[in-house]
Design a protein around this motif. Sequence first.
Motif, short mmCIF file in Angstrom:
data_model
loop_
_atom_site.label_atom_id
_atom_site.label_comp_id
_atom_site.label_asym_id
_atom_site.label_seq_id
_atom_site.Cartn_x
_atom_site.Cartn_y
_atom_site.Cartn_z
N SER A 189 0.82 -1.22 0.00
CA SER A 189 0.00 0.00 0.00
C SER A 189 0.85 1.26 0.00
O SER A 189 0.49 2.27 -0.59
CB SER A 189 -0.95 0.00 1.20
N GLN A 190 2.01 1.21 0.66
CA GLN A 190 2.87 2.40 0.75
C GLN A 190 3.63 2.65 -0.55
O GLN A 190 4.29 3.67 -0.69
CB GLN A 190 3.82 2.26 1.93
N GLU A 191 3.53 1.69 -1.47
CA GLU A 191 4.16 1.90 -2.78
C GLU A 191 3.23 2.64 -3.73
O GLU A 191 3.65 3.10 -4.79
CB GLU A 191 4.54 0.54 -3.39
N LEU A 192 1.94 2.76 -3.34
CA LEU A 192 0.95 3.37 -4.22
C LEU A 192 0.80 4.86 -3.91
O LEU A 192 0.68 5.25 -2.74
CB LEU A 192 -0.40 2.67 -4.06
N SER A 193 0.80 5.67 -4.95
CA SER A 193 0.67 7.11 -4.76
C SER A 193 -0.61 7.63 -5.40
O SER A 193 -1.23 6.97 -6.23
CB SER A 193 1.88 7.83 -5.36
N SER A 194 -0.98 8.82 -4.99
CA SER A 194 -2.16 9.50 -5.53
C SER A 194 -1.72 10.88 -6.01
O SER A 194 -0.91 11.54 -5.35
CB SER A 194 -3.22 9.62 -4.44
N ASN A 195 -2.23 11.30 -7.15
CA ASN A 195 -1.84 12.61 -7.71
C ASN A 195 -3.10 13.46 -7.85
O ASN A 195 -3.94 13.21 -8.70
CB ASN A 195 -1.16 12.43 -9.06
N VAL A 196 -3.24 14.46 -6.98
CA VAL A 196 -4.40 15.36 -7.01
C VAL A 196 -3.89 16.77 -7.25
O VAL A 196 -3.19 17.35 -6.41
CB VAL A 196 -5.20 15.29 -5.69
N ASN A 197 -4.23 17.31 -8.41
CA ASN A 197 -3.80 18.67 -8.79
C ASN A 197 -2.28 18.84 -8.70
O ASN A 197 -1.78 19.86 -8.24
CB ASN A 197 -4.50 19.72 -7.91
N GLY A 198 -1.58 17.81 -9.11
CA GLY A 198 -0.12 17.89 -9.12
C GLY A 198 0.54 17.59 -7.80
O GLY A 198 1.77 17.57 -7.70
N ILE A 199 -0.26 17.35 -6.75
CA ILE A 199 0.30 17.04 -5.42
C ILE A 199 0.31 15.52 -5.25
O ILE A 199 -0.75 14.88 -5.26
CB ILE A 199 -0.52 17.70 -4.30
N ILE A 200 1.51 14.95 -5.12
CA ILE A 200 1.64 13.50 -4.97
C ILE A 200 1.64 13.12 -3.49
O ILE A 200 2.38 13.70 -2.69
CB ILE A 200 2.94 13.00 -5.64
N SER A 201 0.79 12.18 -3.14
CA SER A 201 0.74 11.68 -1.77
C SER A 201 0.65 10.15 -1.80
O SER A 201 0.42 9.55 -2.85
CB SER A 201 -0.46 12.27 -1.02
N TYR A 202 0.82 9.54 -0.62
CA TYR A 202 0.85 8.09 -0.53
C TYR A 202 -0.20 7.59 0.45
O TYR A 202 -0.63 8.31 1.35
CB TYR A 202 2.24 7.61 -0.11
N TYR A 203 -0.58 6.32 0.26
CA TYR A 203 -1.56 5.71 1.15
C TYR A 203 -0.86 5.16 2.39
O TYR A 203 0.33 4.83 2.36
CB TYR A 203 -2.32 4.59 0.42
N PHE A 204 -1.61 5.07 3.48
CA PHE A 204 -1.04 4.57 4.74
C PHE A 204 -1.96 3.51 5.32
O PHE A 204 -3.10 3.81 5.70
CB PHE A 204 -0.86 5.71 5.75
N PHE A 205 -1.48 2.28 5.39
CA PHE A 205 -2.25 1.20 6.01
C PHE A 205 -1.86 1.11 7.48
O PHE A 205 -0.71 0.83 7.81
CB PHE A 205 -1.99 -0.12 5.30
N GLU A 206 -2.81 1.35 8.36
CA GLU A 206 -2.54 1.31 9.80
C GLU A 206 -2.68 -0.13 10.29
O GLU A 206 -3.74 -0.57 10.72
CB GLU A 206 -3.51 2.24 10.55
N ARG A 207 -1.56 -0.86 10.23
CA ARG A 207 -1.57 -2.28 10.63
C ARG A 207 -1.73 -2.42 12.13
O ARG A 207 -2.39 -3.34 12.62
CB ARG A 207 -0.27 -2.93 10.16
N MET A 208 -1.12 -1.51 12.89
CA MET A 208 -1.25 -1.50 14.34
C MET A 208 -2.12 -0.34 14.77
O MET A 208 -2.00 0.76 14.21
CB MET A 208 0.13 -1.38 15.00
N SER A 209 -2.98 -0.55 15.73
CA SER A 209 -3.87 0.52 16.21
C SER A 209 -3.04 1.71 16.70
O SER A 209 -2.13 1.55 17.51
CB SER A 209 -4.75 0.00 17.35
N GLY A 210 -3.36 2.90 16.19
CA GLY A 210 -2.65 4.11 16.60
C GLY A 210 -1.36 4.35 15.85
O GLY A 210 -0.63 5.31 16.13
#
Length: 298
Positions: A189-210
Amino acid sequence: KGKRVPINIDLNDPKYSYAQLPALYNVVNNDVTSYLSIFPGAFIADLYDQYHTRLLENNVRVFLSLRRKHNAGMAKSIENEPELFFSYNNGLSVTASEIEIKDGKIISLTDLQIVNGGQTTATLSYARKKRKLDLAKVFVQVKLTRISNHEIYSEYVGDISKYSNSQTSIRKSDFFTNDSYLIELEKKSQELSSNVNGIISYYFFERMSGQYNETKNKQGTKTREKQWEKKYPKIDSFNKIDFARWSNVMLLQPYLAAAGAEKQFESYIKIDTKPNLTSDYVKTLIGFGSLFNRARKV
């Protein structure tokens, strides 16, 4: 009348034969002294057999029967893996008004009370008495507190009981934190990025609570925290419960997804043939999750 009859234990008494109870010493103040010890399971069962609920008068609960899931699990551990009971069990919190120590060993206990661990105490007794289980290999860690000042006794015992019984509960899904499937999902999941209006961000899978907040807080400065949050936006984070719910729907099992959070997670995580976590599958899953969240909100 109106006063509790104190339980005084002399470990030199031959009926106990537990004269070698260790005590690791830690001074708190003149009124309160703490020790760490290890009690044989048979000794705890003996005490309960003799004093029963008198031993637990400062505990928040009496015995809730061996049919209760947690107590049944303890009994199963005693039967199948008695030598590992020490590692599995949280132990007891015990108070006394006086504790006599000689050469690092406990000799006597005055006004003994178990303020946390009543279920463990009673389960040991019932497992031996009702199920005829041997406690020879069972040992329990004990946090022992001497409160010599009678004026503060009730207050301290009440606080020990309150704080020992008010810790954050652990959800079933938390026990799967180190599941290899979830570790692989975190990596992909952390290898996948999102591009919104030229701003690149990444997904975060919360495997451990908090895990999301803890990782953000470890960035060092407020500026770095903000930079990290831009890279991993909160809106693009998801946890084990989300993942299982999306997956259950994608597998055409909405009746499982509609169950309670923990129940539907357990239904999914225990499937033997879960989909392979290829990059394409994880991307599809996260995209579906976005659609699911939006539809649910609408």
